[in-house]
Design an enzyme around this catalytic site. Structure first.
Site, mmCIF file in Angstrom:
data_model
loop_
_atom_site.group_PDB
_atom_site.id
_atom_site.type_symbol
_atom_site.label_atom_id
_atom_site.label_comp_id
_atom_site.label_asym_id
_atom_site.label_seq_id
_atom_site.Cartn_x
_atom_site.Cartn_y
_atom_site.Cartn_z
ATOM 1 N N TYR A 196 0.867 -1.179 0.000
ATOM 2 C CA TYR A 196 0.000 0.000 0.000
ATOM 3 C C TYR A 196 0.900 1.224 0.000
ATOM 4 C CZ TYR A 196 -4.034 -2.913 1.359
ATOM 5 O OH TYR A 196 -5.041 -3.839 1.405
ATOM 6 N N PHE A 214 -13.230 -4.182 0.318
ATOM 7 C CA PHE A 214 -14.074 -3.537 -0.686
ATOM 8 C C PHE A 214 -15.566 -3.759 -0.400
ATOM 9 C CE2 PHE A 214 -10.236 -4.348 -3.547
ATOM 10 C CZ PHE A 214 -9.736 -3.068 -3.350
ATOM 11 N N LEU A 234 -17.514 -1.587 0.716
ATOM 12 C CA LEU A 234 -18.189 -0.387 0.226
ATOM 13 C C LEU A 234 -18.067 -0.251 -1.284
ATOM 14 C CD1 LEU A 234 -17.237 2.315 2.886
ATOM 15 C CD2 LEU A 234 -19.299 0.939 2.737
ATOM 16 N N GLY A 240 -17.381 -2.618 -3.554
ATOM 17 C CA GLY A 240 -17.909 -3.728 -4.336
ATOM 18 C C GLY A 240 -17.004 -4.089 -5.494
#
Length: 298
Positions: free
Chosen positions: A61, A221, A223, A225
Site C-alpha cells: 500500500y 471492498f 463499500l 464492491g
C-alpha cells in the site's frame, strides 16, 4: 472525546487468535493517496481515539503508483504512516498485514512464492512498521493456483510464526477448499476476501462456514464492491437506497451495517483518508438493521 460519542466498540468484539478486536476496524490503503502525510497521520490517530484497535495494511500500500495508482511526490507507505502516527503502539492494537503480493516502483507488482521471498516481505513489514513481531499476516493469493502449492507457501509462513516473527496467520483471496489444504499446518484466524451486499454473494455459505470454524471473515471492498480500488460509485443499488432513507443514513453506512450483520465473526475494515468520512463509518457501528431491512437487502 465526548462521553456520548459512538465508538468502534458499539459493533462488538471478536478474537483473532489470542487478540480481541472491535469488529469495526480500519483499512489503511487509502491513507497514502494524499501528498499531505499529516492528514493521514491525523486520520489514523482519530481512528484509535474512536476505539479502532484493528488496522488492516500491507507493505504494497504505497503512493504514488502502488495499488491505487494515484498521487505525486515522495513515496508514502501505509505501514510507515501507521508507525509515524501510532508508535509506540497501544497494547490492544492489532495490525494485520499481507504478504504474497509486493510492489516495486520500477517493475510494478510482484508475487512472492518461495520461502525466501515470503520472508523478505515479512521482514519489510516488520521494518516499515517498526515491530519485532507481526500480529496477523494474511497470505494473499493470486487469482490462479500459483506456481507453488498453497501448502508450501503457507508452511513457509508457519515456520516464521514458529520463529517468533508472526503471531497469527490468515488467508486472503481464497476458496473454501483451500482452508482444508492448510488445516494441519497452522491455525487460520481470519479469511479476507472481496465481499459485500451486492458483490460476490456466492460466498454467503463460505462466510457462514468460517463462523462455524471460529474463523473471522474480513471483507475488503465492502463499500466499493466490484469497483475495488476505484472506490464506491455514485450509483447505489435500489434496495440499499430504500433502507438508507428509512434510517436517515447514507447508502455507504447501510453497506457497512449489512456487513456487520452477517455474523459476529465478520469484521469491517472500511478505509478512508478523510477524518469526517472516518467518523461517519465509525458511527455505523451502532446502526442496527431490522429483519425487514435484511430481507430487503438479501
Amino acid at each position: 472525546m465526548p462521553t456520548d460519542e459512538i465508538t468502534a466498540a458499539a459493533a462488538g468484539s471478536w478474537t483473532l487468535g489470542d487478540r480481541t478486536v472491535h469488529r469495526m476496524g480500519f483499512g489503511s490503503m487509502r491513507i497514502t493517496a494524499n501528498p499531505d502525510r499529516e492528514r493521514a497521520i491525523a486520520v489514523l490517530r482519530r481512528a484509535v481515539e474512536l476505539g479502532v484497535n484493528h488496522i488492516d495494511t500491507a507493505a504494497f500500500y504505497v503512493s504514488p503508483g502502488g495499488t491505487l495508482r494515484v498521487g505525486t511526490g515522495p513515496a508514502r507507505y501505509a505501514t510507515e504512516l501507521i508507525r509515524a502516527a501510532l508508535a509506540p503502539y497501544p497494547e490492544d492494537l492489532v495490525i494485520a498485514t499481507k504478504v504474497g503480493f509486493g510492489y516495486d516502483p520500477v517493475t510494478g507488482f510482484t508475487e512472492a512464492v518461495t520461502g525466501e521471498q515470503l520472508r523478505a516481505q515479512v521482514e519489510e513489514n516488520l521494518r516499515r512498521l517498526g515491530r519485532d513481531e507481526l500480529d496477523v499476516v494474511n497470505l494473499r493469493l493470486g487469482r490462479g493456483p500459483g506456481p507453488v502449492p498453497l501448502a508450501e507457501r503457507f508452511g513457509a509462513l508457519a515456520e516464521l510464526r514458529a520463529a517468533g516473527l508472526i503471531r497469527h496467520l490468515g488467508l486472503s483471496n481464497v476458496r473454501p477448499e483451500q482452508l482444508d489444504e492448510v488445516a494441519g499446518i497452522a491455525p487460520v484466524v481470519c479469511v479476507q476476501n472481496n465481499y459485500g451486499v451486492d458483490a460476490y454473494r456466492e460466498q454467503d455459505a463460505f462466510v457462514r462456514a468460517c463462523g462455524e470454524r471460529g474463523i473471522a471473515y474480513v471483507p475488503f471492498f465492502a463499500l466499493a464492491g466490484t469497483n475495488r480500488e476505484a472506490g464506491a460509485s455514485a450509483a447505489q443499488g435500489a434496495a440499499v437506497e430504500v433502507v438508507a432513507r428509512a434510517h436517515g443514513v447514507t447508502p455507504q453506512q447501510v453497506r457497512l451495517a449489512w456487513t456487520l450483520h452477517q455474523g459476529p465473526h465478520v469484521l469491517a475494515i472500511p478505509g478512508t483518508g478523510d477524518k469526517a468520512h472516518l467518523e461517519e463509518n465509525i458511527r455505523t457501528a451502532a446502526l442496527r438493521l431490522t429483519p425487514e431491512d435484511l430481507t430487503h437487502l438479501a
